[in-house]
Scaffold this motif. Sequence first.
Motif, PDB file in Angstrom:
ATOM      1  N   ILE A   1       0.681  -1.051  -0.048  1.00 50.30           N
ATOM      2  CA  ILE A   1      -0.091  -0.024  -0.086  1.00 50.30           C
ATOM      3  C   ILE A   1       0.883   1.182  -0.153  1.00 50.30           C
ATOM      4  CG2 ILE A   1      -1.898   1.287   1.415  1.00 50.30           C
ATOM      5  CD1 ILE A   1      -2.740  -1.602   0.766  1.00 50.30           C
ATOM      6  N   PRO A   2       1.243   1.761  -1.156  1.00 55.88           N
ATOM      7  CA  PRO A   2       2.132   2.989  -1.292  1.00 55.88           C
ATOM      8  C   PRO A   2       1.500   4.126  -0.389  1.00 55.88           C
ATOM      9  CG  PRO A   2       1.487   2.021  -3.366  1.00 55.88           C
ATOM     10  CD  PRO A   2       0.810   1.323  -2.739  1.00 55.88           C
TER      11      PRO A   2
ATOM     12  N   ILE B   1      -3.693  -2.608   8.833  1.00 53.77           N
ATOM     13  CA  ILE B   1      -4.305  -3.681   8.171  1.00 53.77           C
ATOM     14  C   ILE B   1      -3.032  -4.348   7.980  1.00 53.77           C
ATOM     15  CG2 ILE B   1      -5.350  -4.528   6.020  1.00 53.77           C
ATOM     16  CD1 ILE B   1      -7.239  -2.862   7.522  1.00 53.77           C
ATOM     17  N   VAL B   2      -3.032  -5.638   8.438  1.00 54.04           N
ATOM     18  CA  VAL B   2      -1.862  -6.614   8.404  1.00 54.04           C
ATOM     19  C   VAL B   2      -2.137  -7.671   7.817  1.00 54.04           C
ATOM     20  CG1 VAL B   2      -0.607  -5.382  10.303  1.00 54.04           C
ATOM     21  CG2 VAL B   2      -2.132  -7.201  10.660  1.00 54.04           C
ATOM     22  N   CYS B   3      -1.063  -8.542   7.589  1.00 49.42           N
ATOM     23  CA  CYS B   3      -1.313 -10.080   7.219  1.00 49.42           C
ATOM     24  C   CYS B   3      -0.117 -11.003   7.428  1.00 49.42           C
ATOM     25  CB  CYS B   3      -1.694  -9.919   5.664  1.00 49.42           C
ATOM     26  SG  CYS B   3      -0.341  -9.387   4.588  1.00 49.42           S
TER      27      CYS B   3
ATOM     28  N   HIS C   1      -7.673  -1.850   3.343  1.00 48.92           N
ATOM     29  CA  HIS C   1      -7.002  -0.475   3.619  1.00 48.92           C
ATOM     30  C   HIS C   1      -7.734   0.674   2.907  1.00 48.92           C
ATOM     31  CE1 HIS C   1      -3.756   2.701   3.974  1.00 48.92           C
ATOM     32  NE2 HIS C   1      -3.190   2.115   5.015  1.00 48.92           N
ATOM     33  N   ARG C   2      -8.196   0.316   1.614  1.00 41.07           N
ATOM     34  CA  ARG C   2      -9.189   1.366   1.099  1.00 41.07           C
ATOM     35  C   ARG C   2     -10.440   1.629   1.962  1.00 41.07           C
ATOM     36  NH1 ARG C   2     -10.862  -1.459  -3.269  1.00 41.07           N
ATOM     37  NH2 ARG C   2      -8.573  -1.943  -3.865  1.00 41.07           N
TER      38      ARG C   2
ATOM     39  N   ASP D   1     -11.468   8.982   0.208  1.00 38.73           N
ATOM     40  CA  ASP D   1     -12.592   8.677  -0.818  1.00 38.73           C
ATOM     41  C   ASP D   1     -13.768   7.806  -0.181  1.00 38.73           C
ATOM     42  OD1 ASP D   1     -10.771   8.915  -3.927  1.00 38.73           O
ATOM     43  OD2 ASP D   1     -11.413  10.379  -2.525  1.00 38.73           O
ATOM     44  N   ALA D   2     -13.144   6.494   0.279  1.00 35.49           N
ATOM     45  CA  ALA D   2     -13.932   5.526   0.876  1.00 35.49           C
ATOM     46  C   ALA D   2     -14.626   6.130   2.025  1.00 35.49           C
ATOM     47  CB  ALA D   2     -13.219   4.165   1.103  1.00 35.49           C
ATOM     48  N   ALA D   3     -13.575   6.758   2.966  1.00 38.71           N
ATOM     49  CA  ALA D   3     -14.250   7.329   4.062  1.00 38.71           C
ATOM     50  C   ALA D   3     -15.469   8.260   3.884  1.00 38.71           C
ATOM     51  CB  ALA D   3     -13.202   8.067   4.798  1.00 38.71           C
ATOM     52  N   CYS D   4     -15.278   9.146   2.964  1.00 42.78           N
ATOM     53  CA  CYS D   4     -16.320  10.032   2.812  1.00 42.78           C
ATOM     54  C   CYS D   4     -17.381   9.404   2.274  1.00 42.78           C
ATOM     55  CB  CYS D   4     -15.696  10.996   1.694  1.00 42.78           C
ATOM     56  SG  CYS D   4     -14.294  12.030   2.235  1.00 42.78           S
ATOM     57  N   VAL D   5     -17.370   8.393   1.336  1.00 37.55           N
ATOM     58  CA  VAL D   5     -18.562   7.552   0.639  1.00 37.55           C
ATOM     59  C   VAL D   5     -19.454   7.341   1.908  1.00 37.55           C
ATOM     60  CG1 VAL D   5     -19.206   5.935  -0.601  1.00 37.55           C
ATOM     61  CG2 VAL D   5     -17.516   7.532  -1.445  1.00 37.55           C
TER      62      VAL D   5
END
Length: 468
Positions: free
Chosen positions: A229-230, A298-300, A434-435, A441-445
């Motif tokens: 995730i850059p 967010i981890v894996c 993460h998105r 954007d996702a948070a606002c939506v």
Amino acid sequence: MIVMKFGGTSVGSAGSIRAVVELVRARLRRKPLVVVSALAGVTDALESAARAALRGTISVAAIRRRHVDVLRELDLATTLIDPEFRELDEILRGIQLLGELSPRSLDYVMSFGERLAVRILAAFFVKSGITATAIDAYDLGLVTDSGFGRARPLDRAYDRIAEVVLRERRRGLLIVTGYIGKDERGNVTTLGRNGSDYTAAIIGSSLGVEEIQIWTDVNGVMSADPELIPSARSIAELSFDEASEVAYYGAKVLHPATIQPAVSKNIPVRVLNTHAPTEPGTLIIGRARKSDGPVKAIVCKRGITVVSVVSTRMLMQHGFLAKIFDVFDRQRVVIDLVATSEVSVSCTTDSDENLDAAIRELRGFADARVQGRHAIVAAIGSGIREARDVPARFFGALGRERIGAEMISQGATRTNLSALVRESEVSRAVQALHREFFDDDAACVAAAARPASRRKAPLAGVVRRGRS
Ligand code: ASP
Ligand code: MG
């Protein structure tokens, strides 16, 4: 008093060493004690040298050159490191001669990186006008068990360190080796790879310091692996629990065991960037301030194997679970997630060692199935506890990507919501999550979709990025 620990990349070159000296100089009022790792890459090179010696070849020229180059650039005498290289040469010859490399000799060889680093650093401090002394952690009282390669401090190490530091501090700033100790018989031990953070925490907790600073080459603990995730960002504050969870999933900036000695004394640990010292980094404390969103990272974890024990007859019978875990315990198989149903018990593990033996035993009394190539993906954050919509958002994000969760787990502390996915899908899973939890954007939506009365402030600290 504070402990300032500098990792391999912070002392990897003459330039970084200069930066380290200035960082310490600026904090002299806080009475620092400095802990240092080997110059970047040196521990690996030492390990290779030990293995080469076993095969009959002595090759330390490159390791020596690496240190000599730095000494020259710092305008220090290159003879400074002669005693260590003489000693290293001797032990390598011993390994060559005997054709034997025990864990004990390997630890001995691998200890030289830190021992060289502290000597170079201390000399440069002195040259820069700061009275300083290099000291090997075992001479500071860090006595460990004999678990070579992953030694642990003995209980009395803590008192002893406090005592010796008090005495030795009269000699000026102490520059102490990370990663190494000695057992009671005087054998050099190592605390495990990346163990210098652990040393910093052990010393910090022995002294009850006001803060432990871990100086690295990143801006603290990140919200996800920046390689995946850059746009991952650094986390301002983490509780010890959250930090342990993140570290457990392999966040490279922090050794999981680092947390332990600091937790027990409630000492804050701050992760900072030597190359960007004005960045706030990440503060790890007993109780972190509430974050802006419920999820902090967010981890894996890849390379997960699932073991499912299926039985129609005795599954939920008294003692059946105990019987299963007894097998794992005896075979020393470490279990991550567990899920039970009426007809099956599923467990995950990341070790293959002894797994076959465990399966064989399980098959003695039940039907055991094994599936490799899975991964755990997890959202970490104590805010998950209060935010009721996290599971919906978590699985919604995975579902939209058509990623199925094969096992689900949320522990009692509810700082971790995790799911088992196919290994081939894990990168996409991390990106989707993460998105969902971090992307502006996702948070606002998501916020817009919520009724106004329940709308929370958008995730603070979110940097707007163009979608190009
Ligand atoms: N030098 C050791 C290693 O590379 C310890 C450390 O870096 O913390 O593992
Ligand atoms: Mg390191």
